[in-house]
Design an enzyme around this catalytic site. Structure first.
Site, short mmCIF file in Angstrom:
data_model
loop_
_atom_site.label_atom_id
_atom_site.label_comp_id
_atom_site.label_asym_id
_atom_site.label_seq_id
_atom_site.Cartn_x
_atom_site.Cartn_y
_atom_site.Cartn_z
CG HIS A 1 87.01 33.77 10.29
ND1 HIS A 1 85.82 33.54 9.66
CD2 HIS A 1 87.24 32.68 11.06
CE1 HIS A 1 85.33 32.36 10.04
NE2 HIS A 1 86.18 31.82 10.90
CE1 TYR B 1 80.26 38.84 5.79
CE2 TYR B 1 78.09 39.82 6.08
CZ TYR B 1 79.33 39.49 6.58
OH TYR B 1 79.65 39.83 7.88
N PRO C 1 72.78 44.20 11.09
CG PRO C 1 71.77 42.15 11.47
CD PRO C 1 71.48 43.59 11.31
CE LYS D 1 82.26 47.19 11.28
NZ LYS D 1 83.30 46.24 11.74
CE1 TYR E 1 84.04 40.89 9.03
CE2 TYR E 1 82.17 41.77 7.80
CZ TYR E 1 82.73 40.79 8.60
OH TYR E 1 81.97 39.71 8.99
P1 FAS Z 1 71.67 44.52 24.82
O1 FAS Z 1 70.31 44.77 24.22
O2 FAS Z 1 72.42 43.30 24.43
O3 FAS Z 1 71.55 44.47 26.43
C1 FAS Z 1 70.70 45.37 27.11
C2 FAS Z 1 70.32 44.70 28.42
O4 FAS Z 1 69.53 45.63 29.16
C3 FAS Z 1 69.46 43.45 28.21
O5 FAS Z 1 69.99 42.37 28.94
C4 FAS Z 1 68.08 43.86 28.70
O6 FAS Z 1 67.38 42.80 29.31
C5 FAS Z 1 68.42 44.95 29.71
N1 FAS Z 1 67.34 45.94 29.88
C6 FAS Z 1 66.55 46.47 28.93
N2 FAS Z 1 65.69 47.34 29.48
C7 FAS Z 1 65.96 47.37 30.83
C8 FAS Z 1 65.41 48.07 31.94
N3 FAS Z 1 64.40 48.94 31.77
N4 FAS Z 1 65.93 47.83 33.16
C9 FAS Z 1 66.96 46.97 33.33
N5 FAS Z 1 67.53 46.27 32.31
C10 FAS Z 1 67.02 46.47 31.08
N6 FAS Z 1 75.18 42.52 16.39
C11 FAS Z 1 76.15 42.01 15.60
O7 FAS Z 1 77.26 42.55 15.59
N7 FAS Z 1 75.90 40.89 14.82
C12 FAS Z 1 74.68 40.24 14.84
O8 FAS Z 1 74.48 39.26 14.15
C13 FAS Z 1 73.65 40.74 15.67
N8 FAS Z 1 72.42 40.12 15.72
C14 FAS Z 1 71.43 40.67 16.51
C15 FAS Z 1 70.14 40.07 16.60
C16 FAS Z 1 69.13 40.62 17.41
C17 FAS Z 1 67.75 39.98 17.47
C18 FAS Z 1 69.39 41.81 18.14
C19 FAS Z 1 68.30 42.45 19.00
C20 FAS Z 1 70.65 42.40 18.07
C21 FAS Z 1 71.68 41.83 17.26
N9 FAS Z 1 72.97 42.39 17.19
C22 FAS Z 1 73.95 41.89 16.42
C23 FAS Z 1 73.29 43.55 17.95
C24 FAS Z 1 73.59 43.11 19.35
O9 FAS Z 1 74.64 42.21 19.34
C25 FAS Z 1 73.85 44.35 20.15
O10 FAS Z 1 74.69 45.25 19.44
C26 FAS Z 1 74.44 44.05 21.50
O11 FAS Z 1 73.57 43.16 22.15
C27 FAS Z 1 74.58 45.37 22.23
O12 FAS Z 1 74.78 45.10 23.56
P2 FAS Z 1 74.11 46.02 24.69
O13 FAS Z 1 74.35 47.46 24.34
O14 FAS Z 1 74.58 45.48 25.97
O15 FAS Z 1 72.52 45.83 24.53
C1 PHB Z 2 76.69 36.01 13.01
O1 PHB Z 2 77.52 35.08 13.00
O2 PHB Z 2 75.67 36.01 13.74
C2 PHB Z 2 76.93 37.20 12.11
C3 PHB Z 2 78.16 37.33 11.47
C4 PHB Z 2 78.37 38.41 10.64
C5 PHB Z 2 77.36 39.33 10.45
C6 PHB Z 2 76.13 39.20 11.10
C7 PHB Z 2 75.92 38.12 11.94
O3 PHB Z 2 77.57 40.39 9.62
#
Ligand code: FAS
Ligand code: PHB
Length: 389
Positions: free
Chosen positions: A72, A200, A292, A296, A384
């Site tokens: 994009h 957005y 989100p 980032k 961005y």
């Molecule tokens: P993660 O949370 O992905 O992974 C951590 C892992 O550790 C998990 O698999 C968990 O099961 C495991 N874990 C936890 N506790 C543990 C323990 N005690 N023992 C062993 N394992 C354990 N980011 C964006 O950029 N755009 C988005 O749209 C977006 N939407 C999101 C929506 C939600 C609901 C959430 C929660 C996050 C969102 N994020 C988004 C952010 C997300 O993408 C995170 O930045 C990304 O998952 C970070 O990756 P990790 O640091 O690996 O953490």
């Molecule tokens: C998504 O596609 O999940 C998404 C994209 C951009 C954002 C947040 C979420 O800023």
């Protein structure tokens, strides 16, 4: 078991770190408390910065991203004045790749399997021991037995609710937080995306975002009050609200359909310092959370991994232990920059319950500058697509 680096958490941070360390000849084990299917069932990020895409290439896991990811060159913003576009390519010479976090995680798992990585799923009650000594160790329970991992270093990649951050005493830890008074209700639907690029939307009824995963899979969000529950939102209610918040020319022509995933995510800005405590290093969501809005979260996890691989390979392979102290400062400099951008974009695009008419006027003035000033667009574009590591 004995490894050089024990990694807690098998999400994108933990898997990318393990993949890069193993490619450098450093032994790892990944301890993940959930099943692999559960990890892969989570629908999260959708946009990859250039830096993250480069990390995937460095890790040797970019083949499917290059093939199926969508480049994009810009994004669209919608306000009461209508729709306008920020051209990343024109404003900063870079672009982003739309490729879901689920796919990233799948690609990392496949590569780790191919390398014979040690990944323990359903590792329960992980506990970190002697992290300030030069012989840290980790225990976990599986199949009714307690297992021990002796290691040189521990990477806490276990997300916001993990065990790693709490292992650092509160007397040592500084935490910085802003909780936003709303959440994002997100749905995934097997429909053609409403537009070719993300939209957005800043609307008097609240924020909305039109995103996608591919040409047949759409990802949409609306801002909702923190008190809302998913059960309160039928698909019909979601589509009705979403289409009221985006431009009519898009709403009137877009395809709608049943949701295949629906969830509400709270929004917060959070950073913990330091990110190193003895032989323990915090990575990704274990150390920081961003709303989100700026896309980032996943991308910051990638830059943390970049800095930690740099530090651990220097310490382990080049016997340069001093490099380990550089991890936190380097990672935090980029984290705070992304924290600011995510806060700025969230403040700019959402309606706050307690905002005054003055606040609204300021928001509109900022949006007008973003629509009409090249310098404002350059700043937004550079943030961005991702500032350099
Ligand atoms: P993660 O949370 O992905 O992974 C951590 C892992 O550790 C998990 O698999 C968990 O099961 C495991 N874990 C936890 N506790 C543990 C323990 N005690 N023992 C062993 N394992 C354990 N980011 C964006 O950029 N755009 C988005 O749209 C977006 N939407 C999101 C929506 C939600 C609901 C959430 C929660 C996050 C969102 N994020 C988004 C952010 C997300 O993408 C995170 O930045 C990304 O998952 C970070 O990756 P990790 O640091 O690996 O953490
Ligand atoms: C998504 O596609 O999940 C998404 C994209 C951009 C954002 C947040 C979420 O800023």
């Amino acid at each position: 078991m004995r490894v050089q680096v024990a990694i807690i958490g098998g999400g994108p941070s933990g898997l990318l770190l393990s993949q890069l360390l193993m490619r450098a000849g450093i032994s790892t084990v990944v301890l993940e408390r959930q099943t692999r299917d559960y990890v892969l069932s989570r629908i999260r990020a959708g946009v990859l910065e250039q830096g993250m895409a480069d990390m995937m290439r460095r890790a040797g896991v970019a083949e499917r991203m290059e093939r199926e990811g969508h480049v994009h060159d810009g994004t669209m913003l919608s306000t009461q004045n209508g729709l306008f576009r920020i051209d990343f390519k024109e404003r900063c010479g870079q672009s982003v790749i739309v490729y879901g976090q689920t796919e990233v995680t799948q690609d990392l798992y496949a590569a780790q399997d191919a390398m014979g990585a040690q990944i323990v799923h359903e590792a329960k009650n992980v506990a970190l021991h002697d992290v300030t000594s030069d012989k840290p160790w980790v225990t976990y329970e599986k199949d009714g037995q307690t297992h021990r991992v002796d290691c040189d270093y521990i990477a806490g990649c276990d997300g916001f609710h993990g065990v790693s951050r709490p292992t650092i005493p509160t007397s040592v830890r500084a935490e910085f937080e802003r909780v936003y008074p709303f959440g994002w209700l997100g749905i995934l639907s097997r429909t053609k995306p409403a537009a070719d690029e993300l939209i957005y939307a800043n609307h008097p009824r609240g924020f909305a975002l039109a995103s996608m995963r591919n040409e047949k899979l759409s990802r949409y969000y609306v801002q909702v009050p923190l008190t809302d529950t998913v059960e309160q939102w039928s698909d019909e209610a979601f589509w009705d609200e979403f289409r009221r918040r985006i431009p009519a020319q898009v709403a009137d022509t877009m395809e709608i359909g049943p949701s295949i995933e629906k969830s509400i995510a709270p929004l917060r800005s959070f950073v913990t310092e330091p990110m190193k405590y003895g032989r323990l290093f915090l990575v990704g969501d274990a150390a920081h959370i961003v709303p989100p809005t700026g896309a980032k979260g996943l991308n910051l996890a990638a830059s943390d991994v970049h800095y930690l691989v740099e530090a651990l390979t220097a310490a382990i392979l080049d016997k340069d232990a001093a490099a380990l102290d550089q991890y936190g400062p380097k990672a935090l400099a980029r984290i705070w920059s992304a924290m600011r951008f995510s806060w700025w974009m969230t403040t700019l695009m959402h309606r706050f319950p307690d905002q005054t008419e003055f606040d609204q006027k300021i928001q509109e003035a900022e949006l007008t500058q973003l629509e009409t000033m090249e310098s404002a667009q350059v700043t937004m574009a550079r943030n961005y697509v991702g500032l350099p590591y």
